[in-house]
Design a protein around this motif. Sequence first.
Motif, PDB file in Angstrom:
ATOM      1  N   PRO A  71      34.638  49.908  34.154  1.00  0.00           N
ATOM      2  CA  PRO A  71      34.995  48.165  34.087  1.00  0.00           C
ATOM      3  C   PRO A  71      34.542  47.903  33.067  1.00  0.00           C
ATOM      4  O   PRO A  71      36.028  46.310  32.976  1.00  0.00           O
ATOM      5  CB  PRO A  71      33.865  47.693  34.930  1.00  0.00           C
ATOM      6  CG  PRO A  71      32.996  48.915  35.369  1.00  0.00           C
ATOM      7  CD  PRO A  71      33.474  50.441  34.827  1.00  0.00           C
ATOM      8  N   SER A  72      33.950  47.823  32.057  1.00  0.00           N
ATOM      9  CA  SER A  72      33.829  46.992  30.644  1.00  0.00           C
ATOM     10  C   SER A  72      35.126  47.454  29.877  1.00  0.00           C
ATOM     11  O   SER A  72      35.760  46.391  29.892  1.00  0.00           O
ATOM     12  CB  SER A  72      32.455  47.447  29.849  1.00  0.00           C
ATOM     13  OG  SER A  72      31.819  46.498  30.693  1.00  0.00           O
ATOM     14  N   THR A 127      30.545  42.182  35.861  1.00  0.00           N
ATOM     15  CA  THR A 127      31.304  43.424  35.675  1.00  0.00           C
ATOM     16  C   THR A 127      30.467  44.803  34.766  1.00  0.00           C
ATOM     17  O   THR A 127      30.986  45.780  35.258  1.00  0.00           O
ATOM     18  CB  THR A 127      32.371  42.898  34.677  1.00  0.00           C
ATOM     19  OG1 THR A 127      33.580  41.537  35.765  1.00  0.00           O
ATOM     20  CG2 THR A 127      33.760  43.924  35.108  1.00  0.00           C
ATOM     21  N   GLU A 169      24.984  41.729  42.980  1.00  0.00           N
ATOM     22  CA  GLU A 169      26.987  40.821  42.642  1.00  0.00           C
ATOM     23  C   GLU A 169      26.902  40.539  43.800  1.00  0.00           C
ATOM     24  O   GLU A 169      26.497  40.240  45.081  1.00  0.00           O
ATOM     25  CB  GLU A 169      27.265  42.285  42.895  1.00  0.00           C
ATOM     26  CG  GLU A 169      26.972  43.245  42.144  1.00  0.00           C
ATOM     27  CD  GLU A 169      28.608  44.360  42.212  1.00  0.00           C
ATOM     28  OE1 GLU A 169      29.462  45.015  42.151  1.00  0.00           O
ATOM     29  OE2 GLU A 169      27.941  45.263  42.158  1.00  0.00           O
ATOM     30  N   THR A 211      38.613  45.905  31.380  1.00  0.00           N
ATOM     31  CA  THR A 211      38.235  44.339  31.378  1.00  0.00           C
ATOM     32  C   THR A 211      38.882  43.618  29.406  1.00  0.00           C
ATOM     33  O   THR A 211      39.795  43.113  29.753  1.00  0.00           O
ATOM     34  CB  THR A 211      36.903  44.284  31.139  1.00  0.00           C
ATOM     35  OG1 THR A 211      36.614  44.555  32.956  1.00  0.00           O
ATOM     36  CG2 THR A 211      37.049  42.301  32.155  1.00  0.00           C
ATOM     37  N   THR A 235      32.911  40.365  30.877  1.00  0.00           N
ATOM     38  CA  THR A 235      32.016  41.074  31.662  1.00  0.00           C
ATOM     39  C   THR A 235      30.349  40.645  31.183  1.00  0.00           C
ATOM     40  O   THR A 235      29.963  42.394  32.545  1.00  0.00           O
ATOM     41  CB  THR A 235      32.557  43.006  30.978  1.00  0.00           C
ATOM     42  OG1 THR A 235      31.277  42.959  30.007  1.00  0.00           O
ATOM     43  CG2 THR A 235      33.616  43.016  30.440  1.00  0.00           C
ATOM     44  N   GLY A 240      40.467  44.072  41.129  1.00  0.00           N
ATOM     45  CA  GLY A 240      41.095  44.075  40.102  1.00  0.00           C
ATOM     46  C   GLY A 240      42.171  43.223  39.515  1.00  0.00           C
ATOM     47  O   GLY A 240      43.093  42.740  39.049  1.00  0.00           O
ATOM     48  N   GLY A 261      34.837  37.567  33.529  1.00  0.00           N
ATOM     49  CA  GLY A 261      34.932  38.994  34.369  1.00  0.00           C
ATOM     50  C   GLY A 261      36.444  39.471  33.991  1.00  0.00           C
ATOM     51  O   GLY A 261      37.661  39.151  33.980  1.00  0.00           O
ATOM     52  N   ILE A 262      36.204  41.150  35.569  1.00  0.00           N
ATOM     53  CA  ILE A 262      37.616  41.771  35.610  1.00  0.00           C
ATOM     54  C   ILE A 262      38.507  41.113  36.053  1.00  0.00           C
ATOM     55  O   ILE A 262      40.055  40.637  36.121  1.00  0.00           O
ATOM     56  CB  ILE A 262      37.220  42.933  36.262  1.00  0.00           C
ATOM     57  CG1 ILE A 262      39.090  43.472  36.421  1.00  0.00           C
ATOM     58  CG2 ILE A 262      36.629  42.668  37.829  1.00  0.00           C
ATOM     59  CD1 ILE A 262      38.582  45.214  36.556  1.00  0.00           C
ATOM     60  N   ILE A 267      35.996  45.904  40.954  1.00  0.00           N
ATOM     61  CA  ILE A 267      37.049  47.122  40.148  1.00  0.00           C
ATOM     62  C   ILE A 267      38.506  47.422  40.652  1.00  0.00           C
ATOM     63  O   ILE A 267      39.445  47.464  40.099  1.00  0.00           O
ATOM     64  CB  ILE A 267      36.444  48.603  39.737  1.00  0.00           C
ATOM     65  CG1 ILE A 267      35.506  47.361  38.577  1.00  0.00           C
ATOM     66  CG2 ILE A 267      36.918  48.757  38.514  1.00  0.00           C
ATOM     67  CD1 ILE A 267      35.207  46.146  37.683  1.00  0.00           C
TER      68      ILE A 267
END
Length: 816
Positions: free
Chosen positions: A154-155, A48, A322, A158, A44, A355, A17-18, A352
Amino acid sequence: MTKELPKTAKAVVIGGGIIGCSTAYHLGKLGWTDTVLLERKKLTSGTTFHAAGLVGQLRTSANITQLLGYSVDLYKKLEAETGLGTGWKMNGGLRLACNEERWTEVKRQATTAQSFGLEMQLLTPQEAFDLWPLMTIDDLVGAAYLPTDGQANPSDITQALAKGARMSGVSIFEDTEVLDLEIDKGRIRAVITEHGRIECERVVVCAGQWTRAFAARFGVNVPLVSVEHQYIITESFGVPSNLPTLRDPDRLTYYKEEVGGIVMGGYEPNPIAWAKDGIPEGFHYTLLDSNFDHFEQIMEQALGRVPALETVGVKQLLNGPESFTPDGNFILGEAPELKNFFVGAGFNAFGIASGGGAGMALAEWVAKGEPPYDLWPVDIRRFGRPHFDTDWVRTRTLEAYGKHYTLAFPFEEYSSGRPCRKSPLYDRLKAQGACFGEKLGWERPNWFADLFADEEPKDTYTYGRQNWFEAVGREHRAVREAAVIFDQTSFAKFVLKGRDAEAALSWIAANDVAKPVGSLVYTQMLNDKGGIECDLTCARVADDEYYIVTGTGFATHDFDWIAHNIPDGMHAELVDVTSAYSVLSLMGPNARAVLEKVTNSDVSNAAFPFGRVKTIGIAGCPVRALRITYVGELGYELHVPVEYSTTVYDALMEAGAPLQLTNAGYRAIESCRLEKGYRAWGSDIGPDHTPIEAGLGWAVKTRKNTPFRGREAIERQLASGVKKMLACFVPEDPDIVLLGRETIYRDGKRVGWLSSGGFGYTVGKPIGYGYVRNPEGVSEDFVLSGSYELDVARERVPCQVSLKPLYDPDMVRVKG
């Protein structure tokens, strides 16, 4: 897999993930090019990918705010570096206030932002509407605007971090599940995956909601649980792309623009825990079923703010679990249970925003053995015994989730999972009007209500004077004029024993602990930069044994620091004996007179002076008495085996009744220590502050030739001076409420912020402590020659400065 796993690596990061990708990216930047990142499915694909992507910066800690600011700086340049889009937009962030208490909170947040170097503008309702014209403002009192906040995809971020990591030489493997760790005699030897074994010494677990279960297999405690979190994505309806992010905490909601539409979500007061029996196998790129009934409460709040939501089409109600933690802060650092096992997890839906900075800090922790700066609010060592129980963690975490957007009142206590750890005196004190707070699971009396005057032992929260203000004043005066008992059973207590105990502690402690049996020494323990890692007392009870006492909340941290700094080859064992002893702190000018009535031991000043430890008998009970104080009066900490504690307490209270002995709580301790200028670790002092900067140079053994950790850094400061110095600030207006983080101005220039604040009942004024900073250097003359103001909720308040304690600066009352 398209390439073969390496046989060895310098570090293995688990989780794509991030946070994992950011950590790998930063390890690569630090030259750790033989780092390997392993993701069980796809980058991700855990949590994420469904994050909302708001990036805010302001927190109550300067260093966590700095960490989030680092994320913003990184996201600004990441696309240019890697060639991959990130969706980063620095379109600013708005925070609304719909009542006077919230407006006070926002104004105090604006002061905090100013203290930490962030620009935060206070706006009228109309000015807020001009920035966010989709909303109604009928109920607004005001708003705050942070121009440097923003949003990201977010993706995409990452993937950009992953590409940047690869560009530095880091290897990333998807579809590679970690099956086990190979551990030999407490040392990590290898990571075992479904595709083979990678020999390594350092593992960094950034596995999101999977982290707790994975870490527990190796004895590592990571307190987090999964909670459902929902938000909607609307159809496009012409929303401008530069619309700021919006947080409307009084309506529990947040908003951001997305492809001409709106993302809207929130934090409901009755959250739903997920995966109580474990996360299902194969869970990746997976969302939960939408729960429209549960989201309705958030939707109703949102419609009152953004009426257009009533008619616009909704593409999706997205429900993704989460990981959340019991205190709402994320978890970073090296696990105290297993060397070289690092954790970055539990990001409470702001992964995020965190991160970039969290990955930077974690990478430095791995590579250099310490974080770049003090990260105590998110340090994994802030947790302890209650956090091993998942049911307790879940109960407290759900309460923390429900408070995500509620007013963050000063002195507010959690109510769930209580009582958990209780002193033997708990029921006695409760019956006498104790209002308890909680720290690390321990119930601790904060103050006592006068039950005969129909006072209720209950906190009523506000940003003004608290309902317990007068009650604490009574206790404070009793400390100064008569005597009190504080139940401080929650103190963390350790025994360091062995033939090399003196040599080991002499290396770890900055003060001189090589004293005769019966000596009691207050000391700091320093890192290599001279920063204060621990602040505690050491009683020498035998030639080969020390009894060490530290603060309740620092039990895990301080035990870990001492244990890991015992030099190799030395024979000294550290044991936690916290639960074996109650602590009754008898403080005040009548304390000796009370003690003389219950013991046959000689407790005169000549026989039992300040800074000594002595075993005495009270009512047939063996009591380890420490002549010490944290309130600035004659005092004794009475460390009593738990089975004797109620007997000793009753004997003291009966004997002390004619001498006005009474109960008192932790809030009176805080008031008294502020007047006396005693420092508090975690606020006034910590890893970023040295004893020289904090005015504690007298407690460092530089006059002896004994080596100790941090000595070289201290000697450099003594030779070249310091650039910050802790000082006391007293506003002229007695009605000002100081809470900490108020901005310090010297001759009209911002020079720092308060690290702590409160009220001194003897001096009759508010008291604050904070560091005066100057890049060219700070001396006592520099501090005392300035004219000072404090910014309190964006109002300038004149104040006086002092480098000496306001109360009994010559220690006459303490040592008499």
